[in-house]
Design a protein around this motif. Structure first.
Motif, mmCIF file in Angstrom:
data_model
loop_
_atom_site.group_PDB
_atom_site.id
_atom_site.type_symbol
_atom_site.label_atom_id
_atom_site.label_comp_id
_atom_site.label_asym_id
_atom_site.label_seq_id
_atom_site.Cartn_x
_atom_site.Cartn_y
_atom_site.Cartn_z
ATOM 1 N N GLU A 14 0.848 -1.188 0.000
ATOM 2 C CA GLU A 14 0.000 0.000 0.000
ATOM 3 C C GLU A 14 0.891 1.247 0.000
ATOM 4 O O GLU A 14 1.855 1.322 0.760
ATOM 5 N N GLY A 15 0.546 2.196 -0.811
ATOM 6 C CA GLY A 15 1.312 3.435 -0.892
ATOM 7 C C GLY A 15 2.366 3.433 -1.982
ATOM 8 O O GLY A 15 2.966 4.478 -2.265
ATOM 9 N N TRP A 16 2.605 2.278 -2.609
ATOM 10 C CA TRP A 16 3.644 2.197 -3.646
ATOM 11 C C TRP A 16 3.353 3.151 -4.798
ATOM 12 O O TRP A 16 4.251 3.860 -5.274
ATOM 13 N N ALA A 17 2.112 3.191 -5.242
ATOM 14 C CA ALA A 17 1.760 3.999 -6.414
ATOM 15 C C ALA A 17 2.024 5.483 -6.178
ATOM 16 O O ALA A 17 2.357 6.216 -7.113
ATOM 17 N N TRP A 56 11.376 -2.108 -1.490
ATOM 18 C CA TRP A 56 10.494 -1.293 -0.645
ATOM 19 C C TRP A 56 11.142 -1.039 0.716
ATOM 20 O O TRP A 56 11.793 -1.926 1.289
ATOM 21 N N GLY A 57 10.973 0.172 1.217
ATOM 22 C CA GLY A 57 11.373 0.494 2.585
ATOM 23 C C GLY A 57 12.856 0.315 2.869
ATOM 24 O O GLY A 57 13.713 0.655 2.049
ATOM 25 N N GLU A 58 13.143 -0.266 4.026
ATOM 26 C CA GLU A 58 14.520 -0.364 4.489
ATOM 27 C C GLU A 58 15.372 -1.252 3.586
ATOM 28 O O GLU A 58 16.560 -0.974 3.366
ATOM 29 N N LEU A 59 14.789 -2.310 3.066
ATOM 30 C CA LEU A 59 15.565 -3.183 2.197
ATOM 31 C C LEU A 59 15.925 -2.479 0.893
ATOM 32 O O LEU A 59 17.036 -2.654 0.367
ATOM 33 N N ALA A 60 15.025 -1.656 0.379
ATOM 34 C CA ALA A 60 15.344 -0.869 -0.819
ATOM 35 C C ALA A 60 16.486 0.090 -0.517
ATOM 36 O O ALA A 60 17.421 0.250 -1.310
ATOM 37 N N TYR A 61 16.429 0.717 0.650
ATOM 38 C CA TYR A 61 17.512 1.632 1.036
ATOM 39 C C TYR A 61 18.842 0.889 1.122
ATOM 40 O O TYR A 61 19.872 1.391 0.663
ATOM 41 N N MET A 62 18.819 -0.293 1.688
ATOM 42 C CA MET A 62 20.053 -1.064 1.812
ATOM 43 C C MET A 62 20.634 -1.388 0.433
ATOM 44 O O MET A 62 21.849 -1.333 0.224
ATOM 45 N N ASN A 63 19.781 -1.708 -0.505
ATOM 46 C CA ASN A 63 20.264 -2.023 -1.854
ATOM 47 C C ASN A 63 20.763 -0.772 -2.592
ATOM 48 O O ASN A 63 21.840 -0.783 -3.186
ATOM 49 N N VAL A 64 19.989 0.305 -2.545
ATOM 50 C CA VAL A 64 20.354 1.501 -3.311
ATOM 51 C C VAL A 64 21.601 2.157 -2.722
ATOM 52 O O VAL A 64 22.487 2.610 -3.453
ATOM 53 N N SER A 65 21.698 2.230 -1.406
ATOM 54 C CA SER A 65 22.837 2.904 -0.781
ATOM 55 C C SER A 65 24.142 2.172 -1.051
ATOM 56 O O SER A 65 25.213 2.772 -1.062
ATOM 57 N N GLN A 66 24.066 0.891 -1.298
ATOM 58 C CA GLN A 66 25.266 0.113 -1.596
ATOM 59 C C GLN A 66 25.861 0.532 -2.936
ATOM 60 O O GLN A 66 27.067 0.533 -3.132
ATOM 61 N N GLY A 74 24.935 3.504 -4.907
ATOM 62 C CA GLY A 74 25.192 4.927 -5.107
ATOM 63 C C GLY A 74 24.304 5.620 -6.113
ATOM 64 O O GLY A 74 24.441 6.819 -6.319
ATOM 65 N N ASN A 75 23.378 4.891 -6.761
ATOM 66 C CA ASN A 75 22.439 5.563 -7.651
ATOM 67 C C ASN A 75 21.285 6.139 -6.848
ATOM 68 O O ASN A 75 21.248 6.053 -5.625
ATOM 69 N N LEU A 76 20.306 6.674 -7.520
ATOM 70 C CA LEU A 76 19.149 7.261 -6.855
ATOM 71 C C LEU A 76 18.070 6.212 -6.634
ATOM 72 O O LEU A 76 17.937 5.273 -7.420
ATOM 73 N N PRO A 77 17.264 6.350 -5.573
ATOM 74 C CA PRO A 77 16.163 5.404 -5.364
ATOM 75 C C PRO A 77 14.997 5.711 -6.300
ATOM 76 O O PRO A 77 14.897 6.812 -6.851
ATOM 77 N N THR A 78 14.120 4.746 -6.463
ATOM 78 C CA THR A 78 12.898 4.988 -7.235
ATOM 79 C C THR A 78 11.762 5.452 -6.333
ATOM 80 O O THR A 78 10.726 5.879 -6.833
ATOM 81 N N LEU A 79 11.958 5.344 -5.026
ATOM 82 C CA LEU A 79 10.939 5.777 -4.065
ATOM 83 C C LEU A 79 11.246 7.194 -3.594
ATOM 84 O O LEU A 79 12.332 7.453 -3.050
ATOM 85 N N LYS A 80 10.298 8.087 -3.758
ATOM 86 C CA LYS A 80 10.509 9.473 -3.344
ATOM 87 C C LYS A 80 10.748 9.576 -1.845
ATOM 88 O O LYS A 80 11.468 10.460 -1.385
#
Length: 431
Positions: free
Chosen positions: A113-116, A342-352, A354-360
């Motif tokens: 929920e909230g992804w869109a 999604w959420g914390e796991l997405a942050y863990m992947n993106v921060s590794q 160095g690109n930008l996340p897809t979640l605002k």
């Protein structure tokens, strides 16, 4: 329990391994092994996988890695086999192609929920096909224009730093000419350096189709050439005819051709590390170049938004994650793909990476993108970002249009090149 899996890919591709992952909780159900196909060094990363495994102790992973140049062919072979991988990490613009070909499984029903509301609009458009979402997306990227501040200062040039002050292409050309040093055709410092993508030659859709698209207008009458110029393919991906050889596209490509010929401010061939070695005043690249310069500032540098003619536009796109339609474990594979995004796991992947996340909602967690110069990338993604023309025929479109734009850079006739490209893409779409 700790496990280490090795896998040999069909067709002689590289052997790869993943670190052992901890599984603290006891498995009380049928064990499942999710097979992941990705490029070397790509996500999902061990920390995120290990965190997810703590909630899914019966799931283990087998990771196969292939070079990016072999990824498309490997997916085509393995996804159609009787023993396909469960998870694909692939080039995002291919989502619709893979969806149409029956390679990917829709993940719409697994999205939280909230992804869109949280996902970047360009990412959602890129990964949707016929009303279904086929990839939740993890990271996003785009290009901006870097500049060598020592060289631009010496030339008396002050590049804009915000979107509302962005140059038009004619203004950028004036800066290229003022900053370039040396003899025309063989300068010691180029006004605009070569791309690092591909073989270093111009023409890539990702970087160079935006010239003609920016000479269009997405708000114009849908039957107008201005509207078709901006989209460069029917927005529903149904046709390319009348979208590439418009008067506005030809005008923009005539300007583009001049950069490499009459004006001679950009080379036609690659020059490795030209910008980083002080041999180019300006240079177009993704956040990867900024990340490298932040770690090792070999030059004094800045970033200015991508110039435009009438409508600012930058292409989005990166690798993304999906589930094979023939997966033997579709439900848990889909849940894994969505959770990694999604959420914390997405942050863990993106921060590794160095690109930008897809979640605002994650933008604020990346301090480097909060201020100039890297903030230019965030602002462009939010306000100017567009996927490369989404289509189930993107692979063919990308190849044909890249060749056409490249021929223009090498002095070809823009109208002839785009008319031929339209016909070739149209033939591919009719097959």
């Amino acid at each position: 329990m700790k496990r280490l899996f090795l896998a040999v890919l069909a067709g002689g591709t590289a052997l790869s391994a993943v670190p052992a992952l901890a599984q603290d909780a006891a498995c009380t159900a049928e064990p499942v092994t999710l097979r992941i196909l990705r490029t070397p060094g790509n996500y999902p990363y061990p920390a995120a996988m290990e965190a997810w495994q703590k909630e899914h102790p019966c799931v283990s992973f087998e990771v196969n890695e292939v070079p990016f140049a072999q990824l498309g062919d490997t997916i085509a072979v393995q996804a159609a086999s009787d023993d396909p991988p469960d998870i694909l990490v692939y080039d995002g613009p291919n989502t619709q192609s893979y969806a149409k070909a029956g390679i990917l499984l829709p993940v719409t029903d697994y999205l939280p929920e909230g992804w869109a509301d949280d996902i970047l609009p360009a990412t959602r458009a890129e990964h949707s096909y016929e009303g279904e979402v086929y990839s939740p997306g993890i990271e996003q990227t785009t290009v901006a224009m870097y500049y060598n501040k020592s060289l631009t200062d010496a030339a008396g040039i002050t590049p804009p730093q915000t979107l509302d002050e962005a140059w038009t292409w004619p203004e950028a050309l004036a800066a290229f000419k003022a900053c370039q040093q040396g003899d025309p055709g063989a300068p010691t410092v180029w006004g605009l350096g070569p791309t690092r993508f591909g073989n270093g030659q111009p023409g890539l859709v990702y970087q160079d189709l935006i010239y003609q698209r920016s000479n269009g207008d997405p708000e114009a009458d849908p039957e107008s050439s201005a509207y078709k110029t901006f989209w460069a393919m029917a927005p529903d991906g149904s046709t390319v005819e009348g979208y590439l050889d418009t008067p506005e596209a030809i005008e923009a490509l005539t300007f583009y051709r001049a950069l490499f010929n009459e004006e001679a401010v950009a080379p036609k061939v690659g020059i490795p590390n030209a910008f980083f070695d002080g041999k180019a005043c300006f240079y177009i690249d993704t956040p990867a170049a900024g990340s490298a310069l932040l770690k090792d500032p070999v030059i004094d540098w800045g970033i200015t938004p991508i110039p435009y003619f009438k409508t600012p536009v930058v292409h989005t796109g990166s690798t993304t994650i999906g589930v094979t339609a023939r997966s033997k474990n579709p439900e848990i594979a889909a849940q894994f793909a969505v959770d990694m995004s999604w959420g914390e796991l997405a942050y863990m992947n993106v921060s590794q990476r160095g690109n930008l996340p897809t979640l605002k909602s994650l933008f604020d967690r990346f301090p480097v993108y909060q201020d100039y110069p890297m903030k230019v990338f965030v602002d462009q993604l939010e306000h100017w970002g567009q996927p490369r023309p989404p289509s189930p025929y993107f692979a063919q479109y990308d190849r044909v249009v890249t060749d056409a734009i490249r021929s223009v850079a090498f002095g070809g006739d823009p109208e002839e090149a785009m008319q031929n490209a339209e016909r070739e893409v149209a033939r591919a779409m009719r097959r």
